[in-house]
Design a protein around this motif. Structure first.
Motif, mmCIF file in Angstrom:
data_model
loop_
_atom_site.group_PDB
_atom_site.id
_atom_site.type_symbol
_atom_site.label_atom_id
_atom_site.label_comp_id
_atom_site.label_asym_id
_atom_site.label_seq_id
_atom_site.Cartn_x
_atom_site.Cartn_y
_atom_site.Cartn_z
ATOM 1 N N HIS A 79 3.022 18.451 11.952
ATOM 2 C CA HIS A 79 3.615 19.472 11.077
ATOM 3 C C HIS A 79 2.628 20.599 10.803
ATOM 4 O O HIS A 79 2.980 21.789 10.927
ATOM 5 C CB HIS A 79 4.062 18.850 9.755
ATOM 6 C CG HIS A 79 4.456 19.844 8.716
ATOM 7 N ND1 HIS A 79 5.718 20.411 8.667
ATOM 8 C CD2 HIS A 79 3.740 20.415 7.695
ATOM 9 C CE1 HIS A 79 5.765 21.271 7.664
ATOM 10 N NE2 HIS A 79 4.591 21.289 7.059
ATOM 11 N N GLU A 80 1.417 20.233 10.429
ATOM 12 C CA GLU A 80 0.425 21.247 10.068
ATOM 13 C C GLU A 80 0.069 22.122 11.262
ATOM 14 O O GLU A 80 -0.081 23.352 11.116
ATOM 15 C CB GLU A 80 -0.829 20.583 9.498
ATOM 16 C CG GLU A 80 -0.632 19.943 8.129
ATOM 17 C CD GLU A 80 -0.188 20.946 7.077
ATOM 18 O OE1 GLU A 80 -0.626 22.122 7.140
ATOM 19 O OE2 GLU A 80 0.594 20.562 6.189
ATOM 20 N N GLN A 81 -0.068 21.528 12.428
ATOM 21 C CA GLN A 81 -0.438 22.324 13.598
ATOM 22 C C GLN A 81 0.707 23.230 14.052
ATOM 23 O O GLN A 81 0.474 24.367 14.474
ATOM 24 C CB GLN A 81 -0.897 21.415 14.734
ATOM 25 C CG GLN A 81 -2.251 20.776 14.472
ATOM 26 C CD GLN A 81 -3.007 20.444 15.743
ATOM 27 O OE1 GLN A 81 -2.727 20.976 16.821
ATOM 28 N NE2 GLN A 81 -3.978 19.553 15.633
ATOM 29 N N LYS A 83 2.999 24.440 12.040
ATOM 30 C CA LYS A 83 3.053 25.466 10.994
ATOM 31 C C LYS A 83 1.976 26.526 11.210
ATOM 32 O O LYS A 83 2.240 27.741 11.117
ATOM 33 C CB LYS A 83 2.874 24.796 9.635
ATOM 34 C CG LYS A 83 2.943 25.730 8.437
ATOM 35 C CD LYS A 83 2.777 24.926 7.146
ATOM 36 C CE LYS A 83 2.767 25.829 5.923
ATOM 37 N NZ LYS A 83 2.576 25.032 4.677
ATOM 38 N N GLU A 84 0.758 26.101 11.523
ATOM 39 C CA GLU A 84 -0.345 27.028 11.751
ATOM 40 C C GLU A 84 -0.100 27.883 12.985
ATOM 41 O O GLU A 84 -0.323 29.103 12.977
ATOM 42 C CB GLU A 84 -1.655 26.243 11.902
ATOM 43 C CG GLU A 84 -2.876 27.081 12.267
ATOM 44 C CD GLU A 84 -3.271 28.062 11.178
ATOM 45 O OE1 GLU A 84 -4.014 29.016 11.493
ATOM 46 O OE2 GLU A 84 -2.850 27.884 10.014
ATOM 47 N N ALA A 85 0.367 27.252 14.069
ATOM 48 C CA ALA A 85 0.632 28.003 15.295
ATOM 49 C C ALA A 85 1.722 29.035 15.072
ATOM 50 O O ALA A 85 1.629 30.180 15.554
ATOM 51 C CB ALA A 85 1.031 27.039 16.415
ATOM 52 N N GLU A 93 0.003 15.679 10.753
ATOM 53 C CA GLU A 93 -0.854 16.546 11.560
ATOM 54 C C GLU A 93 -0.031 17.420 12.497
ATOM 55 O O GLU A 93 -0.326 18.611 12.680
ATOM 56 C CB GLU A 93 -1.837 15.696 12.358
ATOM 57 C CG GLU A 93 -2.798 16.489 13.240
ATOM 58 C CD GLU A 93 -3.735 17.390 12.457
ATOM 59 O OE1 GLU A 93 -4.280 18.339 13.069
ATOM 60 O OE2 GLU A 93 -3.929 17.169 11.241
ATOM 61 N N ASP A 99 0.057 25.813 22.420
ATOM 62 C CA ASP A 99 -0.631 25.900 21.133
ATOM 63 C C ASP A 99 -0.679 24.538 20.448
ATOM 64 O O ASP A 99 -1.638 24.219 19.753
ATOM 65 C CB ASP A 99 0.073 26.917 20.228
ATOM 66 C CG ASP A 99 0.000 28.327 20.798
ATOM 67 O OD1 ASP A 99 -1.095 28.909 20.758
ATOM 68 O OD2 ASP A 99 1.028 28.814 21.286
ATOM 69 N N SER A 104 2.462 30.524 12.283
ATOM 70 C CA SER A 104 1.983 31.596 11.404
ATOM 71 C C SER A 104 1.185 32.653 12.164
ATOM 72 O O SER A 104 1.079 33.795 11.714
ATOM 73 C CB SER A 104 1.123 31.005 10.278
ATOM 74 O OG SER A 104 -0.126 30.553 10.781
ATOM 75 N N GLN A 105 0.626 32.282 13.304
ATOM 76 C CA GLN A 105 -0.175 33.209 14.090
ATOM 77 C C GLN A 105 0.601 33.799 15.270
ATOM 78 O O GLN A 105 0.049 34.571 16.053
ATOM 79 C CB GLN A 105 -1.428 32.492 14.609
ATOM 80 C CG GLN A 105 -2.345 31.994 13.506
ATOM 81 C CD GLN A 105 -3.589 31.319 14.039
ATOM 82 O OE1 GLN A 105 -3.969 31.515 15.190
ATOM 83 N NE2 GLN A 105 -4.235 30.514 13.201
#
Length: 389
Positions: A135-137, A139-141, A133, A239, A143-144
């Motif tokens: 890692h995913e957060q 990665k998402e942060a 989780e 973030d 990307s934006q």
């Protein structure tokens, strides 16, 4: 009469104890039952690697079938409670498992110290799902984000887990050239509280070289969905927020009739609790070690696992129990792909250099994890996992 021995938990202490119990009770009239929420053992002190690279997870997990023999019954379930009067363990599916001797090795959960909003808004790192989780957060942060408006990742707590998590976020950032600012927040005056100042200084230098901003001596007083508030300093927007600031016992021990401190069962240096048929070890336990209590670390759990298993066998055979004293064999901490080692002892000898880093420390950290994997599973699995450690 067949003695029923039940082990709760598949962490370092639980997994290690199961293997030793099988050896100690091989010729005894005893049955071993092993209960864990997961059907694998996680090399937890390497779980932070998943933050930067989720593909390593197969290398740092060991299926229970590679640890225990077929003669040990394994039950995959979450423990909901322990009834010492009925000598039974309550599971989340409503079933109960009876025992004659019980080993509590359930590990710990994250402590939030009553800080408003912390539990609701912070990520934790207590298992494989948590690491994924994060890692995913991250990665998402990323990307934006942009160079002019980078993602802010905050790690609360500058102990081993917090430092290694921050190092992995930095590794993720550098490998992907991602626009991420990283903050490591500690309420006390220095990182790695309670550790030797030489080690603190060496780790701080590596964190600063990794472009991680260190904020100390200012406790977090509140966390909302995008901002952390401090006792004195200005609020910090984020973030992604990861909290690694402390541990407490598992909820399963809430109503357990055993002497405990914050759901961590208190026991003597022979691991026997206030109930002579119940033993406790690892993060689930507060073990009497005089003025220097055993720390809730993987190293201590490894050392204790064999002794607690031997003592359960001794109790079954009405033999005197052995006492255990934790031996600090040093500290090795990773910051991304680099590492720092301090006051390391091996084979009864202390390394001639008290604090060292770079390749020797990296090699040592890999070797420690690889040895554990080899002991729990096999040498080929340890060699395969080497590059992931």
């Amino acid at each position: 009469m067949t003695e029923k021995v039940v082990v709760l938990g598949a962490g370092y202490a639980g997994a290690g104890a199961v293997q030793t119990l099988e050896e100690e009770l091989e010729h005894a009239d005893a049955e071993i039952t092993w209960i864990s929420e997961n059907n694998y053992h996680l090399v937890l002190h390497e779980s932070h690697r998943v933050i930067s690279d989720p593909s390593v997870e197969n290398d740092i997990t060991i299926p229970v079938g590679e640890i225990a023999s077929p003669s040990t019954e394994f039950i995959q379930a979450r423990v909901e409670g322990v009834d010492t009067d009925d000598e039974s363990v309550e599971l989340d599916d409503g079933d109960t498992v009876d025992y004659d001797y019980l080993l509590v090795a359930l590990g710990s959960q994250t402590a939030y110290y009553g800080i408003p909003g912390m539990e609701e808004n912070a990520l934790t790192l207590k298992g494989l799902d948590d690491a994924r989780e994060i890692h995913e957060q991250v990665k998402e942060a990323a990307s934006q984000a942009s160079r002019n408006d980078p993602a802010k990742v905050v790690i609360g707590g500058a102990g081993l887990s917090g430092i290694q998590s921050a190092g992995e976020v930095a590794e993720f950032r550098d490998e992907r050239r991602a626009p991420i600012d990283i903050y490591l927040v500690e309420a006390l005056e220095e990182i790695m509280p309670g550790q030797d100042s030489e080690l603190q200084g060496a780790v701080r230098r590596h964190l600063e070289e990794a472009d991680i901003e260190i904020m100390t001596n200012d406790p977090i007083t509140e966390a909302d969905e995008d901002t952390i508030h401090f006792d004195e300093g200005e609020p910090l927007d984020y973030d992604v927020f990861v909290w690694t600031g402390g541990i407490t016992g598992q909820d399963a021990l809430d109503d357990c009739n055993l002497d405990n401190e914050h759901n961590r069962v208190t026991c003597e240096s022979d691991f026997q609790t206030s109930d002579e048929n119940v033993f406790a070890v690892g993060d689930s336990a507060v073990i009497d070690q005089g003025d220097n209590p055993a720390p809730p670390t993987a190293q201590a759990a490894w050392q204790a696992a064999d002794v607690v298993a031997e003592n359960i066998a001794r109790a079954i055979n009405d033999q005197p129990l052995e006492t255990w004293t934790h031996e600090d064999k040093g500290t090795v901490v990773s910051i991304g792909e680099t590492a720092v080692a301090h006051n390391v002892k091996a084979g009864g000898m202390t390394f001639p250099v008290r604090t060292f880093n770079s390749y020797p420390a990296q090699f040592l950290k890999k070797a420690i994890a690889a040895r554990w994997i080899a002991d729990m599973s096999s040498l080929p699995k340890a060699l395969k996992a080497w590059d992931s450690l």
